[in-house]
Design an enzyme around this catalytic site. Structure first.
Site, PDB file in Angstrom:
ATOM      1  N   ASP A 156       0.841  -1.197   0.000  1.00  0.00           N
ATOM      2  CA  ASP A 156       0.000   0.000   0.000  1.00  0.00           C
ATOM      3  C   ASP A 156       0.877   1.249   0.000  1.00  0.00           C
ATOM      4  OD1 ASP A 156      -2.372   1.769   0.638  1.00  0.00           O
ATOM      5  OD2 ASP A 156      -3.313  -0.165   0.957  1.00  0.00           O
ATOM      6  N   HIS A 229      -3.957   5.896   3.197  1.00  0.00           N
ATOM      7  CA  HIS A 229      -4.571   4.652   2.730  1.00  0.00           C
ATOM      8  C   HIS A 229      -3.907   3.427   3.347  1.00  0.00           C
ATOM      9  CE1 HIS A 229      -5.870   1.647  -0.325  1.00  0.00           C
ATOM     10  NE2 HIS A 229      -6.868   2.465  -0.567  1.00  0.00           N
ATOM     11  N   SER A 568     -11.066  -1.284  -1.023  1.00  0.00           N
ATOM     12  CA  SER A 568      -9.786  -1.233  -0.303  1.00  0.00           C
ATOM     13  C   SER A 568      -9.981  -1.502   1.176  1.00  0.00           C
ATOM     14  CB  SER A 568      -9.137   0.140  -0.463  1.00  0.00           C
ATOM     15  OG  SER A 568      -8.426   0.238  -1.653  1.00  0.00           O
TER      16      SER A 568
END
Length: 791
Positions: A156, A229, A568
């Site tokens: 990520d 994220h 996600s």
């Protein structure tokens, strides 16, 4: 949050010939390529494959090793390549001109030359909603020790290691099988790793070759997260329990990941402007070498054949080493055939809601109440005061005495709104074009008092809450029509907003998220994708310092936790559950874990009704939810599983008409297809077949499956069949008796489609299921029958 959590790429090339359609000038412009090499063809004159690679490159016209375009990286031992791949992939990546790439393709030992594509970015209640109750001595958390001996590799944007979600208090020693390291970099030292974050690497060579150097004032050239994220997904999968967590009071409670004791290994593959295939493939290579057990990757690709997709190639190599790869399905729903990461050796995860929402109402002056969603935490609008309500498309900027184009204003793009027309008003903005939170920023700059972000077709009735800078909320597609009708019919439309905070126990739940990408897979209709769905809407998890919850540069707010939505977010839920299952069953293969997830998944909500699709609240289909919603506590004791070996996948590729050369690009070894099977005979937990419809004759296919008994005690399983409409399923044998753990037995399913006419160019899908039961366990396999008629 202005984006859905998923890294997505638009496919720009389906074959190598498309990449090479350049002008004479283009042929001299260097770009990054990934080169797949057959290492066993290395001439004996070279002591190792890297010397051979170098010599091959030097032999090219205008060889890249002497070119000023060659990018070097201090993270590699060699300065001649961007990456050298040794584990899941054999070969290297380098900057080449298209002309050099074409020349390289002709060299002995070179199996493929792939363009380096750029990809872009695709929990207080969800563990409770999944039934993972701590303190249950017979539960999955206890049986797996919360995943303490399992390592999840998170691919990520990095991690913010100081967050309380990543403390290591009470954790035992790092698993002895771990071989990774904590790579230092900007604002990240070995001291930032501990017994929780046991490894950290970053991969930037391919990105820098494409985008130029990383700006250290905007992001960290290290495993540290400057986006948010990666921190969010890592803590969703394996965050430690943190009390009194919330986003400005929303979703207040104990924040905890699905596998709170699992170890985290960080592989930073994504940067400000995306992630390159060459870096992703290098991360796969290192993660397998390091000894991860699960790979969690919320990154997306497009409709590319498996042998041309570096993510699928890397995942194949990981699978061969016993590593489960959990990947997000994508956020292009509710449109069909949008699912990504569809290789059958990957576990593909769609998104669902949980029984929590963040309600905000738009009150029209005529008394109607429009229910929406919001995470706005600032000062409320004046109580009992209605403000003028305007549609953005009716308030475009005035240029030379005339209103400019209304489309940009309708979606509230920067600079599109007329200040006189919106000052002091609530502005209705359609979705699309820019981030949802950015629409509120545009309205604020134009002097507006509030923003309503409205769904447009085909988004439907799904609601995603955002942390707006001004009073703002999201409304559904049907609500948009109501609001537009009110604005158009009223001489003085007015409204106000009320923010009602967090509600739990919401029904129905779960529901398939409107944005969740749908099947069938373009690459193979014989593999049901997505595999399962998991919580992915309004998920609270850790967030880094220095990044606003809205991710807008104008937003001064900071928070330890943030609420995001997207596949996600659902992907790390499955990664965490897979870690728990691996902790409880160390000998299970990736296919066995995925089988347990799929055959125990449920397709009815908490009220016992069929799972709905958020788009229009109709009953969802197998293309929306796969096998159903994950049920961790049932998955730990599935009774029977469908195992798949690497050679089984090779046979599937043979049956799918991949050439031996194409299969070798995936499998790294000589391939002999031999007698071809049918692609639907892959031992998948779901059965998908396709018929050419006929009004004159019945159609028939026989499918074979093999199950492995994974329970300690003997058992007798009987089968129950639910026929798809117009189709008859016959299972033989109808009963199977297992005497010992590990015993395997096979059965066949005769699928007979009745005479049926389908309109030319159409595909009709009918779904049923077969369920094996020993009286205590249910082992359920969806059966999907597609009937098509050619043009």
């Amino acid at each position: 949050m202005g984006r859905l959590g998923f890294l997505f790429v638009v496919v720009i090339s389906l074959s190598f010939s498309l990449v090479y359609s350049e002008t004479d000038d283009d042929a001299q412009i260097a770009q990054t390529f990934i080169v797949r090499v057959q290492n066993d063809l290395k001439p004996s004159a070279f002591s190792d494959v890297e010397q051979w690679y170098k010599a091959t490159l030097r032999s090219l016209d205008s060889n890249p090793l002497n070119s000023e375009n060659t990018i070097t990286t201090q993270t590699q031992n060699s300065q001649d390549f961007l990456h050298v791949y040794r584990t899941v992939f054999h070969g290297f990546s380098a900057k080449l001109t298209p002309q050099q790439a074409r020349q390289l393709e002709t060299r002995p030992g070179v199996l493929a030359v792939l363009p380096d594509r750029l990809r872009h970015l695709h929990i207080t209640r969800s563990p409770h909603f999944l039934g993972l109750a701590s303190g249950n001595p017979a539960g999955l958390l206890s049986e797996s020790d919360s995943g303490s001996n399992v390592v999840i590799g998170v691919f990520d944007t990095g991690i913010w290691p100081e967050r309380r979600s990543f403390h290591d208090k009470g954790l035992g020693p790092i698993p002895s099988s771990w071989r990774g390291e904590c790579v230092e970099g900007q604002n990240f030292t070995k001291a930032h790793c501990n017994k929780k974050i046991i490894g950290a690497r970053y991969f930037a060579a391919g990105y820098e070759a494409r985008k130029g150097g990383i700006n250290s004032s905007e992001e960290f050239k290290s495993a540290r997260d400057s986006d948010g994220h990666g921190t969010h997904t890592a803590s969703t999968a394996a965050g430690r329990a943190v009390s009194n967590a919330s986003l400005f009071g929303y979703a207040n409670g104990v924040a905890v990941g699905v596998a709170p004791k699992a170890r985290i290994a960080v592989y930073k593959i994504c940067w400000k402007n995306g992630c390159t295939d060459s870096d992703i493939l290098s991360a796969f290579d290192k993660a397998v070498e390091d000894g991860v057990n699960i790979i969690s990757i919320s990154v997306g690709g497009g409709a590319v054949p498996y042998n041309l997709d570096p993510m699928a190639i890397g995942a194949f190599g990981a699978m061969e080493r016993g590593i489960l790869v959990s990947a997000s399905a994508g956020n292009e729903g509710p449109t069909k055939m949008t699912v990504t990461n569809v290789a059958p050796w990957m576990t593909t995860v769609g998104a669902s809601t949980i029984d929590r929402r963040f309600r905000a109402d738009l009150l029209l002056e005529d008394g109607r109440v429009i229910t929406g969603a919001s995470l706005y935490s600032g000062l409320p609008l004046p109580e009992k005061t209605y403000l003028p309500l305007v549609y953005g498309g009716n308030a475009s900027r005035i240029v030379a005495g005339r209103r400019a184009g209304s489309f940009s204003a309708a979606i509230c793009m920067a600079g599109s709104l007329d200040e006189e027309s919106v000052r002091g008003k609530i502005v209705v903005c359609d979705r699309g074009g820019n981030a949802r939170v950015a629409k509120g920023e545009v309205v604020k700059k134009a002097g507006g008092a509030g923003v309503v972000v409205a769904n447009v077709p085909p988004i439907g009735e799904g609601l995603v809450a955002d942390s707006h800078l001004i009073p703002g909320l999201a409304v559904t597609e049907s609500a948009r029509l109501t609001i537009r009708e009110y604005i158009n019919s009223s001489p003085n439309p007015r409204a106000t907003m009320v923010f009602l905070g967090t509600e739990v126990g919401v029904k129905p739940a779960p529901v398939v998220a409107s944005f969740s990408a749908r099947g069938p897979s373009i690459e193979s209709p014989y593999v049901l994708k997505p595999d399962v769905i998991a919580p992915g809407v309004n998920i609270l998890a850790a967030w880094p310092d220095g990044v606003a919850p809205s991710e807008l540069s104008s937003d001064p707010r900071r928070t330890e936790f943030n609420v995001l939505s997207g596949t996600s977010m659902s992907c790390p839920h499955i990664s965490g559950v897979a870690a728990l299952l691996k902790g409880a069953h160390a000998d299970w293969s990736p296919a066995m874990i995925r089988s347990a997830l799929m055959t125990t998944a449920y397709s009815q909500d908490s009220q016992g009704k069929p799972l709905l699709d958020e788009k229009a609240y109709n009953v969802s289909t197998v293309w929306d939810m796969g096998a159903g919603h994950v049920d961790p506590e049932k998955a730990v004791d599935p009774g029977l599983v469908y195992d798949i070996t690497p050679i089984n996948y090779v046979n599937f590729l043979c049956a799918s008409n991949f050439t031996r050369r194409e299969i070798r690009q995936l499998a790294r070894r000589p391939i002999s297809c031999g007698k071809k099977q049918k692609p639907w005979d892959l031992n998948y937990p779901a059965i998908s077949v396709e018929f050419e419809a006929s009004a004159e004759k019945d159609l028939e296919i026989v499918v074979t499956r093999t199950v492995t008994h994974v329970s300690e005690s003997s058992a007798i399983y009987g089968v129950t069949v639910t026929n798809p409409k117009g189709v008859t399923l016959t299972v033989n044998p109808a009963k199977m008796e297992f005497k010992s753990k590990g015993e395997k037995q096979s059965y066949s399913v005769r699928i007979k489609a009745n005479k049926l006419a389908v309109a030319p160019g159409n595909i009709v899908t009918e779904a049923g299921k077969i369920a094996w039961s020993d009286g205590r366990r249910q082992v359920v396999s969806p059966v999907v029958v597609m009937l098509k008629q050619g043009f």
